[in-house]
Design a protein around this motif. Structure first.
Motif, PDB file in Angstrom:
ATOM      1  N   PRO A 153      22.959  65.212  17.756  1.00  0.00           N
ATOM      2  CA  PRO A 153      23.042  63.777  18.047  1.00  0.00           C
ATOM      3  C   PRO A 153      24.387  63.472  18.709  1.00  0.00           C
ATOM      4  CG  PRO A 153      22.380  64.175  15.777  1.00  0.00           C
ATOM      5  CD  PRO A 153      22.803  65.502  16.327  1.00  0.00           C
ATOM      6  N   ALA A 154      24.369  62.530  19.623  1.00  0.00           N
ATOM      7  CA  ALA A 154      25.613  62.220  20.339  1.00  0.00           C
ATOM      8  C   ALA A 154      25.860  60.711  20.383  1.00  0.00           C
ATOM      9  CB  ALA A 154      25.549  62.767  21.769  1.00  0.00           C
ATOM     10  N   PHE A 155      27.121  60.365  20.292  1.00  0.00           N
ATOM     11  CA  PHE A 155      27.541  58.974  20.485  1.00  0.00           C
ATOM     12  C   PHE A 155      28.590  58.972  21.587  1.00  0.00           C
ATOM     13  CE2 PHE A 155      29.061  54.791  20.059  1.00  0.00           C
ATOM     14  CZ  PHE A 155      28.221  54.067  19.212  1.00  0.00           C
ATOM     15  N   PHE A 156      28.368  58.173  22.619  1.00  0.00           N
ATOM     16  CA  PHE A 156      29.311  58.077  23.727  1.00  0.00           C
ATOM     17  C   PHE A 156      30.104  56.775  23.588  1.00  0.00           C
ATOM     18  CE2 PHE A 156      25.761  60.630  25.054  1.00  0.00           C
ATOM     19  CZ  PHE A 156      26.365  61.721  25.650  1.00  0.00           C
ATOM     20  N   VAL A 157      31.395  56.884  23.833  1.00  0.00           N
ATOM     21  CA  VAL A 157      32.271  55.710  23.792  1.00  0.00           C
ATOM     22  C   VAL A 157      32.926  55.589  25.161  1.00  0.00           C
ATOM     23  CG1 VAL A 157      34.337  54.716  22.735  1.00  0.00           C
ATOM     24  CG2 VAL A 157      32.754  56.063  21.328  1.00  0.00           C
ATOM     25  N   ALA A 158      32.913  54.389  25.716  1.00  0.00           N
ATOM     26  CA  ALA A 158      33.653  54.144  26.971  1.00  0.00           C
ATOM     27  C   ALA A 158      34.400  52.827  26.770  1.00  0.00           C
ATOM     28  CB  ALA A 158      32.700  54.081  28.158  1.00  0.00           C
ATOM     29  N   ALA A 159      35.629  52.921  26.295  1.00  0.00           N
ATOM     30  CA  ALA A 159      36.435  51.721  25.993  1.00  0.00           C
ATOM     31  C   ALA A 159      37.358  51.452  27.171  1.00  0.00           C
ATOM     32  CB  ALA A 159      37.241  51.942  24.715  1.00  0.00           C
ATOM     33  N   GLY A 160      37.144  50.330  27.836  1.00  0.00           N
ATOM     34  CA  GLY A 160      38.027  49.976  28.959  1.00  0.00           C
ATOM     35  C   GLY A 160      37.839  50.883  30.149  1.00  0.00           C
ATOM     36  N   LEU A 161      36.616  51.333  30.392  1.00  0.00           N
ATOM     37  CA  LEU A 161      36.387  52.278  31.493  1.00  0.00           C
ATOM     38  C   LEU A 161      35.436  51.742  32.562  1.00  0.00           C
ATOM     39  CD1 LEU A 161      36.659  55.173  32.705  1.00  0.00           C
ATOM     40  CD2 LEU A 161      34.611  55.760  31.385  1.00  0.00           C
ATOM     41  N   LEU A 162      34.250  51.284  32.152  1.00  0.00           N
ATOM     42  CA  LEU A 162      33.180  51.073  33.132  1.00  0.00           C
ATOM     43  C   LEU A 162      33.506  49.976  34.146  1.00  0.00           C
ATOM     44  CD1 LEU A 162      29.981  51.481  30.895  1.00  0.00           C
ATOM     45  CD2 LEU A 162      31.301  53.218  32.120  1.00  0.00           C
ATOM     46  N   MET A 163      34.354  49.026  33.763  1.00  0.00           N
ATOM     47  CA  MET A 163      34.687  47.941  34.711  1.00  0.00           C
ATOM     48  C   MET A 163      35.422  48.461  35.951  1.00  0.00           C
ATOM     49  SD  MET A 163      36.688  48.183  31.925  1.00  0.00           S
ATOM     50  CE  MET A 163      36.123  46.927  30.821  1.00  0.00           C
ATOM     51  N   PHE A 164      36.010  49.656  35.849  1.00  0.00           N
ATOM     52  CA  PHE A 164      36.754  50.200  36.991  1.00  0.00           C
ATOM     53  C   PHE A 164      35.832  50.898  37.995  1.00  0.00           C
ATOM     54  CE2 PHE A 164      39.987  50.117  33.562  1.00  0.00           C
ATOM     55  CZ  PHE A 164      40.865  49.230  34.160  1.00  0.00           C
ATOM     56  N   PHE A 165      34.538  51.001  37.638  1.00  0.00           N
ATOM     57  CA  PHE A 165      33.588  51.692  38.519  1.00  0.00           C
ATOM     58  C   PHE A 165      32.799  50.682  39.352  1.00  0.00           C
ATOM     59  CE2 PHE A 165      33.135  55.239  35.086  1.00  0.00           C
ATOM     60  CZ  PHE A 165      34.359  55.771  35.463  1.00  0.00           C
ATOM     61  N   GLU A 166      32.265  51.173  40.467  1.00  0.00           N
ATOM     62  CA  GLU A 166      31.330  50.363  41.264  1.00  0.00           C
ATOM     63  C   GLU A 166      30.041  50.188  40.457  1.00  0.00           C
ATOM     64  OE1 GLU A 166      31.874  48.850  44.067  1.00  0.00           O
ATOM     65  OE2 GLU A 166      33.900  49.670  44.302  1.00  0.00           O
ATOM     66  N   PRO A 167      29.391  49.019  40.587  1.00  0.00           N
ATOM     67  CA  PRO A 167      28.162  48.784  39.817  1.00  0.00           C
ATOM     68  C   PRO A 167      27.135  49.913  39.946  1.00  0.00           C
ATOM     69  CG  PRO A 167      28.853  46.777  40.934  1.00  0.00           C
ATOM     70  CD  PRO A 167      29.793  47.840  41.383  1.00  0.00           C
ATOM     71  N   ASP A 168      26.944  50.434  41.158  1.00  0.00           N
ATOM     72  CA  ASP A 168      25.951  51.513  41.330  1.00  0.00           C
ATOM     73  C   ASP A 168      26.332  52.762  40.550  1.00  0.00           C
ATOM     74  OD1 ASP A 168      24.371  49.988  42.886  1.00  0.00           O
ATOM     75  OD2 ASP A 168      24.925  50.931  44.800  1.00  0.00           O
ATOM     76  N   ASP A 169      27.636  53.025  40.452  1.00  0.00           N
ATOM     77  CA  ASP A 169      28.086  54.201  39.700  1.00  0.00           C
ATOM     78  C   ASP A 169      27.838  54.021  38.200  1.00  0.00           C
ATOM     79  OD1 ASP A 169      28.876  55.585  41.940  1.00  0.00           O
ATOM     80  OD2 ASP A 169      30.951  54.857  41.868  1.00  0.00           O
ATOM     81  N   VAL A 170      28.041  52.789  37.710  1.00  0.00           N
ATOM     82  CA  VAL A 170      27.784  52.534  36.286  1.00  0.00           C
ATOM     83  C   VAL A 170      26.298  52.754  36.001  1.00  0.00           C
ATOM     84  CG1 VAL A 170      27.865  50.844  34.434  1.00  0.00           C
ATOM     85  CG2 VAL A 170      29.640  50.825  36.190  1.00  0.00           C
ATOM     86  N   ARG A 171      25.471  52.244  36.898  1.00  0.00           N
ATOM     87  CA  ARG A 171      24.017  52.358  36.722  1.00  0.00           C
ATOM     88  C   ARG A 171      23.582  53.823  36.723  1.00  0.00           C
ATOM     89  NH1 ARG A 171      20.586  47.657  38.767  1.00  0.00           N
ATOM     90  NH2 ARG A 171      18.509  48.390  38.410  1.00  0.00           N
TER      91      ARG A 171
END
Ligand SMILES: C[S@@+](CC[C@H](N)C(=O)[O-])C[C@H]1O[C@@H](n2cnc3c(N)ncnc32)[C@H](O)[C@@H]1O
Length: 299
Positions: A153-171
Motif C-alpha cells: 500500500p502506498a500513500f503519496f504526499v505532495a506538500a507545496g508542490l503541485l501549484m508549481f507545475f503546469e495544469p497539464d503536468d498535474v493532470r
C-alpha cells in the motif's frame, strides 16, 4: 591557546527559484514550533534553521499555513498507517520536511523525493536507512515510480508542490499515479486561482520574498472537479486552512466561513484515493478475496 569552544560553521545552501521555497516552509514550521502551544512541534526544523546560513528574516514573522498543512497531512498519513503499517509513504517535493521522522511507526517505508540540488542539501541533514530512502529526481519524470513497490500500500504526499507545475503536468502526474498504484491515497494542497494569477504577475509576496510563478490553482468549491480527471480518482476529504484551527486565525478564521471569501482567498488541503479497478478493491485496508469475501488487509 584558545580554549573557547567555537560553534560549528553554518551550512551554506545555494537554492534559487522553486527549491528556495523549501526554506520558507522550514522556517514557518520552526517559528511555530517555538510557541508555547504550537500547532506542530518540529524541533528538527528549529535546529536546521540554526545550522543553515540564510537570511530567514526575509520570510517575516512566520505563517501558520505550513504548520497546519503539515499537521493535517500527518493526520491523514497516520490514519493510513494504522490500517497499513507496512505501507510506503512517498513524499514528493520533500524539501527539508521532517514528516518521515514525525510519523514513523517503526515499520513503514519512506521515500523522500526532490530535485537533485535539493536532495544534495537534504543529505547533509538526513540519512538513508533500511526504511528511509531519498530519491533525486523530478516528480514529473515517471521513472522514479519504478522504485516504489507496487505490492505495498502506498500513500503519496505532495506538500507545496503541485501549484508549481503546469495544469497539464498535474493532470498527467495524478492520472499516472492512479493507473500505477490502485488503492493508494494521496494528500496535496492547492492554491486559489486568484493567487495563482498573482504569482504569474510576479505579485505573490510573503514579507520580502516573492514567490515563483505558480501556474496551477483551483478554488475550494471546484475541488470535486478533480474527480473528472480520472474515473477512479475520488476526493475523500478537503479542508481549508482554518478548519480545526479557527481561533489561531482570528478574524480571518470567521471570514473564511463566508463561502465566496473562502473560495477566493483560501487554499485547500485535499485527500484523494485512487480506487482499484472493479474486482481488485484494495481501498482503505479492505480487499476482495478471490472467493469474493471481504478481507481486512493489515499489510
Ligand atoms: C514549497 S517547497 C515544499 C517543501 C516541503 N514539501 C515542505 O512542505 O516543507 C517546494 C518543494 O518542491 C520541490 N520541487 C519543485 N519542483 C519539483 C519537481 N519537479 N520534482 C520534485 N520536487 C520539486 C522544491 O525543490 C521544493 O523542495
Amino acid at each position: 591557546m584558545n580554549t573557547e569552544m567555537s560553534a560549528p560553521p553554518k551550512a551554506t545552501v545555494d537554492l534559487k527559484g522553486v527549491p528556495e521555497t523549501l526554506l520558507m516552509t522550514l522556517y514557518n514550521r520552526s517559528v511555530e514550533s517555538q510557541r508555547g502551544d504550537p500547532i506542530l512541534r518540529d524541533e528538527k526544523a528549529e535546529r536546521l534553521i540554526e545550522r543553515i546560513d540564510y537570511d530567514f528574516t526575509r520570510f517575516g514573522e512566520g505563517r501558520i499555513t505550513h504548520p497546519i498543512r503539515a499537521t493535517v497531512f500527518d493526520g491523514w498519513v497516520g490514519d493510513f498507517l494504522v490500517h497499513h503499517p507496512n505501507a510506503t509513504v512517498v513524499n514528493l517535493g520533500v524539501g527539508l520536511s521532517t514528516q518521515s521522522e514525525r510519523i514513523d511507526n517503526g515499520r513503514a517505508r519512506f521515500v523522500d523525493l526532490d530535485l537533485p540540488e535539493v536532495i544534495a542539501v537534504r543529505r547533509r541533514f538526513f540519512e538513508d536507512t533500511d526504511r528511509h530512502r531519498m530519491i533525486a529526481a523530478s516528480a514529473l519524470d515517471e521513472a522514479w515510480m519504478d522504485a516504489i513497490d507496487p505490492e505495498r500500500p502506498a500513500f503519496f504526499v505532495a506538500a507545496g508542490l503541485l501549484m508549481f507545475f503546469e495544469p497539464d503536468d498535474v493532470r498527467t502526474l495524478l492520472g499516472t499515479l492512479v493507473e500505477r498504484f490502485p488503492g493508494a491515497e494521496m494528500a496535496f494542497d492547492v492554491i486559489p486561482t486568484r493567487f495563482s494569477q498573482r504569482s504569474l504577475d510576479g505579485k505573490a509576496q510573503i514579507a520580502d520574498f516573492t514567490l515563483p510563478p505558480m501556474p496551477w490553482g483551483i478554488d475550494y468549491h471546484r475541488v470535486s472537479e478533480l474527480e473528472t480527471w480520472h474515473p477512479r480518482l475520488s476526493v475523500v476529504d478537503k479542508r481549508d486552512y482554518t478548519q480545526g484551527f479557527r481561533r489561531r486565525w482570528g478574524l480571518i478564521g470567521w471570514l473564511a466561513l463566508i463561502p465566496p471569501l473562502r473560495n477566493l482567498f483560501m487554499g485547500t488541503l485535499i485527500h484523494v484515493r485512487f480506487r482499484a479497478p472493479d474486482g481488485q478493491r484494495r481501498d482503505r485496508g479492505v480487499s476482495l478475496r478471490a472467493d469474493g469475501l471481504v478481507r481486512h488487509d493489515h499489510s
